[in-house]
Scaffold this active site. Structure first.
Site, PDB file in Angstrom:
ATOM      1  NE  ARG A   1      -6.285  -2.981   0.214  1.00  0.00           N
ATOM      2  CZ  ARG A   1      -5.854  -3.855   0.006  1.00  0.00           C
ATOM      3  NH1 ARG A   1      -4.446  -4.363   0.541  1.00  0.00           N
ATOM      4  NH2 ARG A   1      -6.189  -4.850  -1.037  1.00  0.00           N
ATOM      5  CG  ASN A  41      -4.586 -10.996   0.274  1.00  0.00           C
ATOM      6  OD1 ASN A  41      -3.470 -10.990   0.121  1.00  0.00           O
ATOM      7  ND2 ASN A  41      -5.570 -10.388  -0.356  1.00  0.00           N
ATOM      8  CE  LYS A  61       0.001 -12.877  -5.386  1.00  0.00           C
ATOM      9  NZ  LYS A  61       0.185 -13.510  -4.018  1.00  0.00           N
ATOM     10  CD  GLU A 120      -0.530 -14.080  -0.322  1.00  0.00           C
ATOM     11  OE1 GLU A 120      -1.411 -12.968  -0.338  1.00  0.00           O
ATOM     12  OE2 GLU A 120      -0.658 -14.780  -1.083  1.00  0.00           O
ATOM     13  N   GLY A 121       1.776  -9.849   1.144  1.00  0.00           N
ATOM     14  CA  GLY A 121       1.928  -8.636   2.170  1.00  0.00           C
ATOM     15  C   GLY A 121       2.204  -7.504   1.207  1.00  0.00           C
TER      16      GLY A 121
END
Length: 447
Positions: free
Chosen positions: A423, A119, A278, A341-342
């Site tokens: 995460r 990212n 990507k 993204e995101g």
């Protein structure tokens, strides 16, 4: 208690109403050797992202097919081309990125570190991630496990990111100028950003928070292309917005162009945002590409390549045709990734197959890349979310390493790994991060 907070979905812009950010009850086991490998390669990835952002021909060639069919990437690329033609006013460059990994247990042999993505814009949770180890340390002590609590590694990526922002501000060379956080209209994750902001205030660096529309209404450039917003000179623009199409209307695109034309240090500048697409990720996996981007750095190239999962082009032609056919035949083996993204954008399984069937003969397929599906080993944990039933879940984790670099002209003046973030999500959720409401904050317990 530890300040690991987010605003609520019901009142996303009110700091009077907050809840805890979702987290795991217990820290998750992470193989020490893979954790150390992820840290060791981060400075190499910083160098790589910087090299890509400086290579106009590489970006143009790599994104040529994508910008024909993906309007968002095309708009970003048009601004990139325009600022290069005009001549860059910016001389100091700041990169803050987060490289995300999973631990692949699919092949015979020990688990392997495999990169999901890097990212290069608005990489979040450096602030709340700095505080999560304290939460898990407290839980373990309550459970009568003080020795295990003592083994949790402290991390402070917010401080590492602030060091990069402060260095860029210093090199810009105007003590009265401010750092501008460019923020979204909806700001549930404000406290994560405030951790970085407070680190800057502690260094006597002024911070303002503005949205694209504020820049459109109150932003201007002087004759030397210095950026002013509300009459304040801006030394550094730190983007926490601008990474998905929904962040833009025509005014916001104009504001983005104004920012990119300015002398201010953009984090990221538009070339660095494009370096995180990507399609670029897929191109880097081709033989010989890393060697061209990082000449004379064979060891760095080897460290980077060791983290790559299989990545495949869907460009029109024989190679792309074979890739599409393979994925349609065995969709469970792959992930279909758009240039976004995101979190929450990737396609898996039956959905992947249906989309590829629909676009297999269309230029639209070139807006995606295909990646081998990584197979991590699930572990049981409890995911603590407000108003969500507490139950044991089969979970998988994703490790992020933050990287920061600053370049002045051609000289790299800072290149660091700035901390980590873990995460975790339940196995039934294929895709999505913390902000998307799927993953929760976690702490690595090294084994």
């Amino acid at each position: 208690l530890e300040g690991v907070l987010m605003r609520t979905g019901a009142e996303p812009n009110a700091s009077e109403v907050v809840s805890y950010a979702p987290f795991t009850l217990l820290p998750s086991a992470v193989p020490r050797v893979l954790f150390e490998q992820a840290y060791a390669v981060q400075r190499d990835f910083n160098l790589l992202v910087d090299a890509i952002s400086r290579d106009k021909e590489f970006l143009e060639r790599t994104l040529a097919s994508t910008i024909k069919v993906d309007d968002f990437t095309a708009r970003l690329f048009r601004i990139h081309r325009q600022v290069l033609e005009e001549g860059l006013a910016q001389s100091v460059f700041l990169g803050i990125n987060r490289s995300d990994y999973m631990f692949d247990c699919g092949a015979a042999g020990p688990p392997a570190l495999k990169q999901i993505e890097i990212n290069t814009i608005a990489a979040s949770f450096s602030g709340l991630g700095s505080r999560t180890a304290a939460v898990h340390g407290r839980v373990l002590r309550v459970l009568g496990m003080p020795e295990e609590a003592a083994r949790l590694l402290p991390t402070n990526p917010a401080r590492g990111l602030a060091l990069g922002l402060a260095k860029a501000w210093e090199l810009y060379g105007s003590p009265s100028a401010v750092v501008m956080f460019l923020v979204e209209e909806v700001q549930r994750n404000i406290f994560d950003q405030r951790c970085i902001e407070n680190e800057l205030w502690d260094r006597n660096i002024g911070v303002i928070r503005r949205r694209f529309r504020d820049v459109f209404q109150q932003g201007s450039l002087d004759g030397a292309r210095r950026l002013y917003v509300d009459g304040q000179e801006v030394a550094v623009v730190y983007y926490r917005d601008g990474y998905v199409p929904s962040n833009y209307d025509e005014q916001n695109w104009e504001a983005r162009l104004l920012l990119e034309r300015s002398r201010a240090v953009k984090c990221p500048d538009i070339a660095t945002q494009l370096a995180g697409t990507k399609k670029v990720q897929q191109e880097l996996s081709r033989p010989g590409v890393l060697e061209k981007l990082l000449p004379g750095r064979a060891e760095a190239v080897a460290r980077i390549r060791a983290t790559f999962a299989g990545l495949y082009s869907l460009d029109l032609g024989e190679e792309g045709d074979k890739t599409a056919a393979r994925a349609i035949a065995s969709p469970e083996r792959f992930v279909l990734k758009p240039q976004r993204e995101g979190g929450g954008n990737n396609l898996y399984g039956e959905e992947l197959r249906q989309v590829l069937e629909r676009i297999k003969d269309s230029p639209e397929r070139t807006s995606y890349i295909l990646m081998d599906k990584i197979q991590p080993q699930p572990a049981v944990n409890y995911l603590l979310r407000a108003r969500s039933p507490l139950k044991a879940s089969e979970c998988i984790s994703e490790l992020g390493i933050f990287g920061v670099y600053v370049r002045q002209g051609t000289e790299l003046v800072l290149n660091e790994a700035a901390g980590h973030l873990l995460r975790t999500k339940a196995v039934e959720h294929a895709d999505g991060g913390v902000a998307a409401g799927v993953a929760v904050l976690d702490t690595p317990y090294l084994v």
